[in-house]
Structures are given as structure tokens and as C-alpha cells.
Design a protein around this motif. Sequence first.
Motif: not given
Length: 91
Positions: A53-66, A22-35
Motif C-alpha cells: 500500500p505505501i509503494v502504491k500510494m507513492l506511484f499514485d501521486v506520480g513517484f517513479k522508481p529510483y 521517498a523511501c519505503s520498506r516493502v513488507p508484502t515481499l514476505s508473502q511471496y518469499y521466505t529468504e
Amino acid sequence: MFSEGISQIKNGVYPGVEAVYACSRVPTLSQYYTEAADVDISSLQDDKLLGDPIVKMLFDVGFKPYNFCKEGFYVDKESLGFSLTMRLDIN
């Protein structure tokens, strides 16, 4: 609904499937960085990633970073172009 679908896959609804990606964009990064150049990701377990929330949902069902991609969604200003591909191994 997502969790139930993953549960069905884990229980063999698709015989022979060994992994799900599964692949997800990570829009929450814009809360911490501007570029994008300012982002320094040293760990894929970073709270800034798990706050999405999408990354967390994937973690919660057992997905691991690839793979963490810095050019996954280059036109997506909110996620600064970053995307996270995750893998779920099916036993």
C-alpha cells in the motif's frame, strides 16, 4: 492528506524544489518469499511491489522508481531487508 501535500509541492509551495524522494520498506515481499536470497526482482513494476500500500500510494501521486535496495532495512524481517526509493520530479 499525503496526496494533498504532494499537490501543494507540485504547485510551488516550496520554490526551487526540483524533486522529492521517498523511501519505503516493502513488507508484502514476505508473502511471496521466505529468504532474501530467493527474491529475483526483474522489474520495479512487479505486482509484488505494487501490492504494497505505501509503494502504491507513492506511484499514485506520480513517484517513479529510483533505486531498489536489497539491504535497506536489514533488521526488518517482514520486508526481508528490501526498500524502494522513489523520485517525484517537480516541474
